[in-house]
Design an enzyme around this catalytic site. Structure first.
Site, mmCIF file in Angstrom:
data_model
loop_
_atom_site.group_PDB
_atom_site.id
_atom_site.type_symbol
_atom_site.label_atom_id
_atom_site.label_comp_id
_atom_site.label_asym_id
_atom_site.label_seq_id
_atom_site.Cartn_x
_atom_site.Cartn_y
_atom_site.Cartn_z
ATOM 1 C CE1 TYR A 118 -3.945 1.840 -0.239
ATOM 2 C CE2 TYR A 118 -3.414 2.774 1.913
ATOM 3 C CZ TYR A 118 -4.194 2.762 0.771
ATOM 4 O OH TYR A 118 -5.217 3.665 0.629
ATOM 5 C CB ALA A 150 -37.456 -20.306 -30.000
ATOM 6 C CD GLU A 163 -24.070 -17.880 -15.666
ATOM 7 O OE1 GLU A 163 -24.483 -19.040 -15.532
ATOM 8 O OE2 GLU A 163 -23.147 -17.555 -16.447
ATOM 9 C CG ASP A 164 -28.461 -17.629 -14.461
ATOM 10 O OD1 ASP A 164 -28.369 -18.371 -15.450
ATOM 11 O OD2 ASP A 164 -28.201 -18.009 -13.305
ATOM 12 C CG ASN A 203 -30.636 -29.717 -16.229
ATOM 13 O OD1 ASN A 203 -30.788 -30.897 -15.976
ATOM 14 N ND2 ASN A 203 -29.493 -29.203 -16.651
ATOM 15 C CE LYS A 253 -20.743 -19.476 -15.460
ATOM 16 N NZ LYS A 253 -21.644 -20.320 -16.257
#
Length: 750
Positions: free
Chosen positions: A37, A193, A134-135, A287, A92
């Protein structure tokens, strides 16, 4: 306790969550802190101010990925919001770190506005080396990825789109090959789709599927041009509209070669499977419940049904963890500005190729010892296969360089070695030896050559170019196993039942005739692989020998000791294990041979172990271990290593630091060694640990391996006149290959 309760307990145990930040540099002293630092941190700040690319040099940016979500389309849970999505995003991050050693900040953004998310992520570009979306729900995810990809100078990758596309694409390449079908001629039907389906369809076209042969279905049935004209379909669905009659999923599947399910469970029945073309390919990836169950699809017809799902309890799991960690690893390491189509195709092709290779024993064991061999039930690698890192990642990096999105260039051979080192210090150490072996391969005789592991090891030795294996055993059995495993090589085989062994019997008789062996007994003994292999090495018809896979160690060691014997400058052989830790390696001797060694034996074992260390490019520092520190206890047990240490210090051939007797912690802890015993001849902690007897050595290395988390290479036999190594029963194929590499380097020294 049920799974939900277990999961809540897992996540709530202290500290909550699954990730933490740890330091990568020392922070123990005031100087350390001043460098980390103030005031030391000013120097890299000024350097980066002058050249912003130096952020990759002086900070963790080059190995840091943002996992970004708004929680609007969490797999299996739907729109649960940013806070509720955080456990998934932390997970993740765990996968990134576990499989590719990539650090992650998970970012859950409280916005449902596409432009707001784009602006927020764009503003954070200076922090990260890459962005993993993601998602995020469709169709917003398409626009978010497109605009961020255009705006940012770092890779942006929406895993929900491309991960499934790449992994299932690899499966498609192999499934088409097994079914004997041409990608360009196959009729492919999609159920679903959304983001994954559209991205997969696009990717399949990149792999060679004709876009005009793709039929996409949503909840309204087949997406046709007529529906585009009369319904409010988004432009991503419209991209795959066909000028064909409308209908439902059953109509679309009639005559199709491939079914790709990215929709909901249970919407496909056996009659629909029976309506498909010969040897159909079915990827039911909804899933947790697939569009049709595995057994249900397999039992629907008598020909070959090649089936993949998203589940781990059935063959051919399409698991995104086979993709994103390794794709980002390759992209980060060449500082790619994008993850383009060439990189994705390279990843899929590398995965497909890996599934055709022999599977490591560790992977087979992880899946209950079920057979894993390229075919209808094994078309994509398993997620725990460690080879994915150094097969897929280099392919991605190379594609980035060739396609012009890489900002740095890498030498691929060197790069693969650095990737292997990420899997553990033992791989880094073995790479040193294996590279030496490749420079001048030698003939290595495998005395138990008709054992499946030996045959697989022989294939890998040949494939990697580290040795020329000679398999001893029944020729018909060896050939049958080779064909069953699909190993395409032609090993040299010596079958005692069909070979002329007279010269070997004569030589064995000559060596052992004054040791109680008659000529007739010699003729019988050379039909045994251990004796035959030993005589082949002794006469120079082979350069090295491996044995012991199916024998007790003493019985496997006896024939080479009787026939080959110890080296001219050696009276004793010894067994050495190399133990690798995260930041340290140690050689442990003797762990397998000498029960109660004298000081002369310990002296010789130490010298041989030091020589072995140098073959691994390690400069030896030896400690003779005891329960005593430098005379603190005066017993016979302590005097033996003390005398050995003195003999070594007086020996001009022992050109390495050595000291003893000393306790184990004294030998390996610098503060003890230098703080309390500053007179020691060891200026740094020892890396060659010589135990006072076999009992201590065997116990010691096994405790270090099991409780200390060390990886073990060995046992390596030192002191022999010719290279011989005795494998432990139960060793894996990689252990055999590693010892073959050591044996080849030994032979090169000869």
């Amino acid at each position: 306790m049920g799974l939900d309760e277990d999961a809540l307990d897992y996540h709530s145990s202290d500290p909550p969550g699954k990730i933490e930040i740890s330091t990568t540099k020392p922070t123990n002293t005031q100087r350390d802190l001043s460098l980390a630092y103030s005031p030391g941190v000013a120097a890299p700040c000024r350097a980066i101010e002058e050249d912003v690319d130096d952020a990759f040099k002086y900070t963790a940016r080059g190995n840091l990925v943002a996992v970004v979500s708004d929680g609007s389309a969490v797999l299996g849970l739907g729109d649960i919001g940013p806070e509720a999505s955080k456990p998934v995003m932390e997970g993740k991050g765990v996968l990134f770190k576990r499989f590719a050693d990539i650090d992650v900040f998970d970012l859950e953004l409280d916005t449902s506005d596409t432009e707001g998310m784009i602006q927020a992520v764009s503003a954070m570009e200076p922090t990260f080396g890459g962005i993993n979306l993601e998602d995020i729900g469709a169709p917003a995810c398409f626009e978010i990825e497109r605009q961020l990809g255009d705006a940012l100078d770092i890779p942006v990758f929406h895993d929900d789109q491309h991960g499934t596309a790449i992994i299932s694409g690899a499966a498609l390449l192999n499934a088409a090959d097994i079914a004997g079908k041409d990608l360009s001629e196959m009729e492919v039907v999609f159920s679903g789709a959304g983001a994954s389906a559209v991205a997969s369809a696009r990717f399949y076209v990149s792999l060679g599927v004709d876009k005009e042969n793709i039929v996409m279905c949503d909840s309204g049935g087949i997406i046709t041009e007529d529906r585009v004209e009369h319904e409010d379909l988004n432009r991503y669905k419209a991209e795959f509209a066909r000028d064909i009659p409308g209908g439902d999923l059953a109509d679309a599947m009639a005559g199709a070669d491939v079914f790709v399910g990215l929709s909901v469970g249970g919407i496909v029945d056996q009659e629909m499977v029976r309506s498909m073309a010969d040897d159909p390919i079915i990827f039911a990836m909804a899933n947790p419940d697939p569009e049709i169950g595995y057994e249900e699809a397999k039992n629907a017809r008598d020909d070959t049904v090649i089936m993949a799902t998203g589940r781990s309890d059935y063959p051919n799991q399409v698991n995104n963890v086979l993709g994103f960690p390794f794709i980002f690893r390759g992209a980060l390491d060449v500082r790619a500005t994008d993850i383009n189509e060439e990189m994705k195709v390279a990843a899929a092709e590398a995965l497909a190729d890996l599934a055709r290779q022999d599977v490591p024993d560790a992977v087979v064991k992880a899946y209950g010892d079920q057979p894993l061999q390229f075919g209808p039930d094994y078309i994509i690698p398993k997620p725990v296969d460690p080879r994915v890192l150094f097969e897929v990642t280099p392919a991605v990096a190379e594609a980035a360089m060739e396609s012009g999105v890489a900002r740095t260039s890498l030498d691929m051979d060197t790069y693969v070695e650095t990737l292997e080192a990420r899997l553990g210090k033992s791989r880094e150490m073995m790479r040193v030896v294996l590279n030496k072996a490749k420079s001048d391969p030698k003939r290595v005789v495998l005395s138990e050559g008709d054992d499946e592991k030996m045959i697989r090891a022989a294939y890998q030795m040949t494939d990697q170019g580290i040795a020329e294996p000679i398999l001893l055993g029944d020729r018909d059995r060896i050939e049958a196993i080779r064909e069953t495993l699909g190993l395409s090589f032609e090993p040299e085989i010596v079958d005692p039942s069909e070979s002329d062994l007279e010269k070997y019997a004569d030589r064995l008789y000559e060596i052992r005739k004054r040791k109680g062996i008659t000529r007739r007994e010699a003729g019988e003994l050379v039909e045994d692989g251990n004796y035959l292999g030993s005589v082949m090495v002794e006469t120079g018809d082979a350069d090295a020998m491996l044995t012991g896979l199916t024998h007790h160690y003493p019985s496997a060691l006896r024939p080479p000791l009787q026939v080959i014997g110890t080296a001219p400058d050696a009276d004793y052989a010894a067994g050495v294990y190399l133990l690798t830790f995260k930041n340290r390696i140690v050689f442990c001797a003797d762990t397998t041979v000498n029960t109660d060694p004298s000081e002369e034996v310990l002296t010789e074992v130490t010298k041989h172990t030091a020589e072995l260390a140098r073959r691994f490019n390690v400069e030896p520092r030896a400690a003779l271990l005891s329960y005593s520190n430098f005379g603190s206890v005066d017993t016979e047990g302590a005097r033996t290593p003390r005398k050995a240490a003195g003999m070594l210090r007086d020996d001009p051939e022992a050109d390495f630091p050595v000291d003893g007797e000393m306790q184990a912690d004294t030998a390996v802890v610098e503060d003890i060694l230098q703080g309390t015993y500053e007179f020691s001849d060891l200026e740094d902690p020892a890396n060659v640990l010589v135990f006072p007897n076999l009992e201590a050595g065997n116990i010691g290395y096994k405790l270090l391996q099991r409780l200390g988390g060390a990886e073990a290479i060995g046992p390596m036999l030192v002191g022999m006149d010719k290279p011989v190594h005795v494998i432990q029963r139960g060793d894996e194929v990689k252990d055999i290959v590693n010892l073959a590499g050591v044996a080849v380097v030994d032979a090169q020294q000869e």
